[in-house]
Design a protein around this motif. Structure first.
Motif, PDB file in Angstrom:
ATOM      1  N   ALA A  36       0.834  -1.203   0.000  1.00 19.97           N
ATOM      2  CA  ALA A  36       0.000   0.000   0.000  1.00 19.97           C
ATOM      3  C   ALA A  36       0.869   1.253   0.000  1.00 19.97           C
ATOM      4  N   GLY A  37       2.012   1.176   0.663  1.00 21.72           N
ATOM      5  CA  GLY A  37       2.921   2.321   0.702  1.00 21.72           C
ATOM      6  C   GLY A  37       3.443   2.689  -0.671  1.00 21.72           C
ATOM      7  N   GLU A  38       3.811   1.676  -1.452  1.00 24.21           N
ATOM      8  CA  GLU A  38       4.293   1.930  -2.810  1.00 24.21           C
ATOM      9  C   GLU A  38       3.184   2.510  -3.682  1.00 24.21           C
ATOM     10  N   LEU A  39       1.983   1.968  -3.512  1.00 20.87           N
ATOM     11  CA  LEU A  39       0.838   2.479  -4.262  1.00 20.87           C
ATOM     12  C   LEU A  39       0.581   3.938  -3.929  1.00 20.87           C
ATOM     13  N   GLU A  40       0.645   4.264  -2.655  1.00 22.99           N
ATOM     14  CA  GLU A  40       0.390   5.634  -2.212  1.00 22.99           C
ATOM     15  C   GLU A  40       1.412   6.606  -2.783  1.00 22.99           C
ATOM     16  N   GLN A  41       2.676   6.205  -2.818  1.00 25.25           N
ATOM     17  CA  GLN A  41       3.712   7.080  -3.363  1.00 25.25           C
ATOM     18  C   GLN A  41       3.494   7.357  -4.845  1.00 25.25           C
ATOM     19  N   TRP A  42       2.969   6.363  -5.563  1.00 26.34           N
ATOM     20  CA  TRP A  42       2.758   6.499  -7.008  1.00 26.34           C
ATOM     21  C   TRP A  42       1.515   7.304  -7.342  1.00 26.34           C
ATOM     22  N   ALA A  43       0.451   7.123  -6.605  1.00 26.17           N
ATOM     23  CA  ALA A  43      -0.873   7.622  -6.976  1.00 26.17           C
ATOM     24  C   ALA A  43      -1.069   9.106  -6.657  1.00 26.17           C
ATOM     25  N   ASP A  44      -2.017   9.699  -7.393  1.00 23.09           N
ATOM     26  CA  ASP A  44      -2.508  11.039  -7.072  1.00 23.09           C
ATOM     27  C   ASP A  44      -3.769  10.960  -6.215  1.00 23.09           C
ATOM     28  N   THR A  81      -7.580  -2.060   8.888  1.00 22.73           N
ATOM     29  CA  THR A  81      -6.258  -2.617   8.625  1.00 22.73           C
ATOM     30  C   THR A  81      -5.650  -2.023   7.367  1.00 22.73           C
ATOM     31  N   ALA A  82      -6.463  -1.875   6.317  1.00 22.44           N
ATOM     32  CA  ALA A  82      -5.961  -1.344   5.052  1.00 22.44           C
ATOM     33  C   ALA A  82      -5.510   0.104   5.189  1.00 22.44           C
ATOM     34  N   VAL A  83      -6.312   0.929   5.840  1.00 21.49           N
ATOM     35  CA  VAL A  83      -6.014   2.348   5.975  1.00 21.49           C
ATOM     36  C   VAL A  83      -4.814   2.581   6.888  1.00 21.49           C
ATOM     37  N   ALA A  84      -4.639   1.726   7.876  1.00 24.17           N
ATOM     38  CA  ALA A  84      -3.511   1.870   8.807  1.00 24.17           C
ATOM     39  C   ALA A  84      -2.166   1.757   8.104  1.00 24.17           C
ATOM     40  N   SER A  85      -2.168   1.167   6.907  1.00 26.30           N
ATOM     41  CA  SER A  85      -0.917   1.001   6.158  1.00 26.30           C
ATOM     42  C   SER A  85      -0.594   2.215   5.289  1.00 26.30           C
ATOM     43  N   LEU A  86      -1.470   3.215   5.293  1.00 25.82           N
ATOM     44  CA  LEU A  86      -1.253   4.423   4.511  1.00 25.82           C
ATOM     45  C   LEU A  86      -0.695   5.550   5.363  1.00 25.82           C
ATOM     46  N   PHE A 142      -9.278   5.594  11.353  1.00 23.55           N
ATOM     47  CA  PHE A 142      -8.415   4.454  11.067  1.00 23.55           C
ATOM     48  C   PHE A 142      -6.987   4.862  10.727  1.00 23.55           C
ATOM     49  N   PHE A 143      -6.781   6.114  10.361  1.00 21.42           N
ATOM     50  CA  PHE A 143      -5.433   6.574  10.030  1.00 21.42           C
ATOM     51  C   PHE A 143      -4.623   6.770  11.314  1.00 21.42           C
ATOM     52  N   LYS A 144      -3.393   6.319  11.316  1.00 23.37           N
ATOM     53  CA  LYS A 144      -2.542   6.448  12.499  1.00 23.37           C
ATOM     54  C   LYS A 144      -2.109   7.893  12.727  1.00 23.37           C
ATOM     55  N   GLY A 145      -1.911   8.619  11.633  1.00 19.11           N
ATOM     56  CA  GLY A 145      -1.546  10.023  11.715  1.00 19.11           C
ATOM     57  C   GLY A 145      -2.675  10.893  11.209  1.00 19.11           C
ATOM     58  N   PRO A 146      -2.372  12.129  10.808  1.00 21.12           N
ATOM     59  CA  PRO A 146      -3.401  13.015  10.257  1.00 21.12           C
ATOM     60  C   PRO A 146      -4.053  12.373   9.032  1.00 21.12           C
TER      61      PRO A 146
END
Length: 261
Positions: A53-61, A74-79, A100-104
């Motif tokens: 998910a981290g790689e996807l996030e870096q690539w996507a707009d 679980t899915a959102v926590a990985s972003l 669900f997000f760990k940060g902002p």
């Protein structure tokens, strides 16, 4: 929302049947590029696969959250929350997803597409508090059918009850019409084709007209004719009320499920 490039990279977090249908619609337009990350391996010539998910996030707009509601935390926590996100999960409010997000949390939008997306004919409602993300979300889902924004998040429950669950109501109507034909001596295969074509033609006529449905009923119903007799039977047996109740109870069930998240 910050300015986006002319060609937008859409990252699908979860790539099940609905997500793939949306991706296929987007791929028909040069406006979009698609990538995905899913727990199940997939093969797609036009959708770039990402291992995390981290790689996807870096690539996507823009990230489309396409996992099941019970898997969303679980899915959102990985972003990291570095990209705006658009959820298709039924029943999950924006506040719930934010939690669900760990940060902002990033800018968020939620949507309710329906089964029609699999054939490019979805009805999709969008709720978003950010004007730019709302407009982008409506544009995106316009690639797979009819998309519109609602002004209150609570209306998403009514959308779920009407268009989200609606295909099942129509399938039941078609099934009942076909079975009624069998009752009158028509072979089932022929009766089913007749019912499907009748519903398709009626929907097409209504979609291409500004007239109220009641006006179309009037046109079909001759005085003392067969149609008005059939309409009287439907009213006597509570068809209209049954539809009201189906939408209402599905809407209330959506609210109940949302409270459990």
């Amino acid at each position: 929302m910050s300015a986006l490039p002319e060609q937008i990279k859409v990252g699908f977090l979860g790539f099940g049947k609905m997500a793939r249908s949306i991706a296929e619609g987007l791929q028909k337009e040069n406006r979009w590029l698609t990538g995905a990350c899913d727990v199940m391996p997939f093969a797609s010539e036009q959708t770039k696969a990402f291992a995390s998910a981290g790689e996807l996030e870096q690539w996507a707009d823009l990230i489309l959250l396409c996992v099941k509601p019970q898997d969303m935390a679980t899915a959102v926590a990985s972003l990291q929350g570095s990209r705006p996100c658009l959820s298709i999960a039924a029943g999950l409010s924006l506040d719930t997803i934010r939690s669900f997000f760990k940060g902002p949390a990033p800018l968020l939008a939620r949507s309710m597409p329906n089964l029609g997306a699999t054939v490019g004919l979805s009805t999709t409602a969008i709720y978003c508090e950010d004007e730019a993300l709302r407009a982008l979300s409506v544009e995106l889902f316009g690639a797979v059918g009819y998309a519109f924004a609602v002004g209150k998040e609570d209306l998403m429950h009514g959308v779920t009850g009407l268009s989200g669950s609606g295909p099942a109501y129509v399938f039941l109507l078609i099934q009942a019409m076909a079975e009624a034909g069998v009752r009158e001596g028509i072979p089932f295969d022929d009766a089913l084709k007749m019912a499907v074509q009748t519903v398709l033609a009626s929907a097409t006529l209504l979609a291409g007209s500004s007239d109220h449905p009641a006006e179309w009923i009037r046109r079909v119903s001759s005085p003392a004719g067969t149609t008005i007799e059939g309409m009287a039977a439907l009213e006597e047996n509570g068809m209209r009320h049954a539809i009201y109740e189906a939408v209402h109870r599905a809407t209330e069930r959506s609210r109940e499920l949302g409270k459990k998240k």
